[in-house]
Design a protein around this motif. Structure first.
Motif, short mmCIF file in Angstrom:
data_model
loop_
_atom_site.label_atom_id
_atom_site.label_comp_id
_atom_site.label_asym_id
_atom_site.label_seq_id
_atom_site.Cartn_x
_atom_site.Cartn_y
_atom_site.Cartn_z
N GLY A 24 0.80 -1.45 0.05
CA GLY A 24 -0.01 0.03 -0.03
C GLY A 24 0.94 1.35 -0.04
N LYS A 25 2.14 1.31 -0.44
CA LYS A 25 2.65 2.37 -0.34
C LYS A 25 2.50 3.54 -1.55
CE LYS A 25 5.69 0.74 2.75
NZ LYS A 25 4.89 0.31 3.93
N ASP A 26 1.83 3.05 -2.29
CA ASP A 26 1.17 3.92 -3.53
C ASP A 26 0.00 4.62 -2.98
OD1 ASP A 26 -0.33 1.51 -3.33
OD2 ASP A 26 -0.58 1.26 -5.55
N LYS A 27 -0.53 4.75 -2.03
CA LYS A 27 -1.60 5.39 -1.30
C LYS A 27 -1.32 6.60 -1.01
CE LYS A 27 -4.18 1.15 -0.39
NZ LYS A 27 -3.63 0.19 0.12
N PRO A 28 -2.17 7.85 -0.69
CA PRO A 28 -1.81 9.14 -0.30
C PRO A 28 -1.21 8.85 1.21
CG PRO A 28 -3.90 9.18 -1.10
CD PRO A 28 -3.55 7.83 -1.18
N LEU A 29 -0.11 9.90 1.67
CA LEU A 29 0.27 9.71 3.09
C LEU A 29 -0.99 9.85 3.89
CD1 LEU A 29 3.76 10.99 2.85
CD2 LEU A 29 3.16 8.66 2.78
N GLY A 77 9.60 14.47 7.30
CA GLY A 77 9.68 13.46 8.28
C GLY A 77 8.72 12.11 7.91
N ARG A 78 8.48 11.83 6.77
CA ARG A 78 7.79 10.49 6.40
C ARG A 78 8.45 9.41 7.00
NH1 ARG A 78 6.82 11.69 0.28
NH2 ARG A 78 6.76 13.79 1.19
N PHE A 79 7.67 8.30 7.16
CA PHE A 79 8.42 7.11 7.84
C PHE A 79 7.59 6.07 7.75
CE2 PHE A 79 5.58 8.33 10.78
CZ PHE A 79 4.97 7.23 11.47
N ASP A 80 8.21 4.82 7.64
CA ASP A 80 7.35 3.43 7.70
C ASP A 80 8.36 2.77 8.85
OD1 ASP A 80 9.77 2.56 6.37
OD2 ASP A 80 8.65 2.03 4.60
N ALA A 81 7.46 1.68 9.19
CA ALA A 81 7.98 0.74 9.96
C ALA A 81 7.97 -0.79 9.67
CB ALA A 81 7.07 1.07 11.39
N VAL A 82 8.91 -1.38 10.50
CA VAL A 82 8.78 -3.10 10.04
C VAL A 82 9.23 -3.67 11.60
CG1 VAL A 82 11.25 -3.06 9.48
CG2 VAL A 82 9.72 -4.72 8.68
N SER A 83 8.54 -4.73 11.82
CA SER A 83 8.99 -5.35 13.05
C SER A 83 9.19 -6.96 12.75
CB SER A 83 7.83 -5.33 14.04
OG SER A 83 8.04 -5.77 15.31
N ILE A 149 6.27 -7.82 9.85
CA ILE A 149 5.01 -6.73 9.73
C ILE A 149 5.75 -5.58 9.17
CG2 ILE A 149 3.41 -5.52 10.92
CD1 ILE A 149 3.17 -8.00 12.62
N SER A 150 5.14 -4.87 8.05
CA SER A 150 5.73 -3.73 7.46
C SER A 150 4.42 -2.76 7.58
CB SER A 150 6.21 -3.87 6.28
OG SER A 150 5.52 -4.00 5.35
N SER A 151 4.77 -1.48 7.62
CA SER A 151 3.55 -0.45 7.76
C SER A 151 3.48 0.36 6.35
CB SER A 151 3.80 0.55 8.76
OG SER A 151 4.93 1.38 8.34
N ASP A 152 2.51 1.10 6.11
CA ASP A 152 2.54 2.08 5.01
C ASP A 152 3.42 3.13 5.54
OD1 ASP A 152 0.56 1.09 3.23
OD2 ASP A 152 -1.12 2.36 4.09
N CYS A 153 3.82 3.87 4.35
CA CYS A 153 4.49 5.39 4.84
C CYS A 153 3.68 6.23 5.29
CB CYS A 153 5.18 5.61 3.40
SG CYS A 153 6.29 7.06 3.49
N TYR A 154 4.04 6.81 6.28
CA TYR A 154 3.12 7.81 6.95
C TYR A 154 3.93 9.25 7.30
CZ TYR A 154 0.20 4.11 8.45
OH TYR A 154 -0.55 3.01 8.74
N ARG A 155 3.32 10.48 7.32
CA ARG A 155 3.81 11.42 7.75
C ARG A 155 3.40 11.78 9.10
NH1 ARG A 155 1.38 16.60 7.25
NH2 ARG A 155 -0.45 15.58 6.13
#
Length: 164
Positions: A24-29, A77-83, A149-155
């Motif tokens: 889902g990285k192509d969705k708006p932040l 400061g956009r970021f994503d997360a992985v665990s 687990i990975s997240s979308d890119c967030y602002r």
């Protein structure tokens, strides 16, 4: 590949794919704080542990926050997360544990994206939660299962909230 290198290689793959639209990285932040994303990831990981074979233990490798977006330009400061976690089911029964998960995950409203064997050797299940967290669980062929687990890119609400 040496078994002890399998999980780091899988994490590297997820980190590489997390920036290219796989989950889902192509969705708006959306605007979300790193702490909120970490809490949501912890809830998903706990749900996976709750769905695992009773008696399963885990090794938690924490949550990594990283910049995402257009190369080095990241003024907002956009970021994503992985665990990642390693699960240790009783009697090293990883495949039966993973086999039982798709129905449980569907009951949570998660979408199953892949459910089968990887290279005819590794049992793997891949899904996405309704809030766009990508999940991969696979048999490490040594009696453990790796969970990523990975997240979308967030602002973030404020760029100063994110420290890479």
């Amino acid at each position: 590949m040496n078994r002890r290198h399998a999980l780091p290689a899988a994490i590297a793959l997820v980190l590489t794919l997390s920036g290219c639209g796989l989950f889902g990285k192509d969705k708006p932040l959306q605007v979300k704080s790193p702490d909120d994303v970490k809490a949501e990831i912890a809830a998903v990981l706990q749900q996976i542990l709750d769905d695992a074979t009773p008696g399963t233990t885990r090794k938690d490798n924490g949550v990594s926050i990283a910049p995402c977006g257009d190369g080095d330009a990241n003024p907002d400061g956009r970021f994503d997360a992985v665990s990642s976690w390693v699960l240790f089911p009783p009697e090293q029964q990883t495949v039966p544990m993973i086999d039982a998960m798709p129905d449980k995950w569907k009951a949570h409203g998660w979408t199953i994206l892949e459910n089968g064997m990887l290279n005819d050797k590794v049992r793997r299940l891949r899904a996405e939660t309704p809030n766009h967290y990508g999940i991969i669980i696979s048999d490490n062929t040594n009696g453990t299962a790796g969970v990523l687990i990975s997240s979308d890119c967030y602002r973030p609400p404020n760029p100063d909230m994110v420290h890479f």
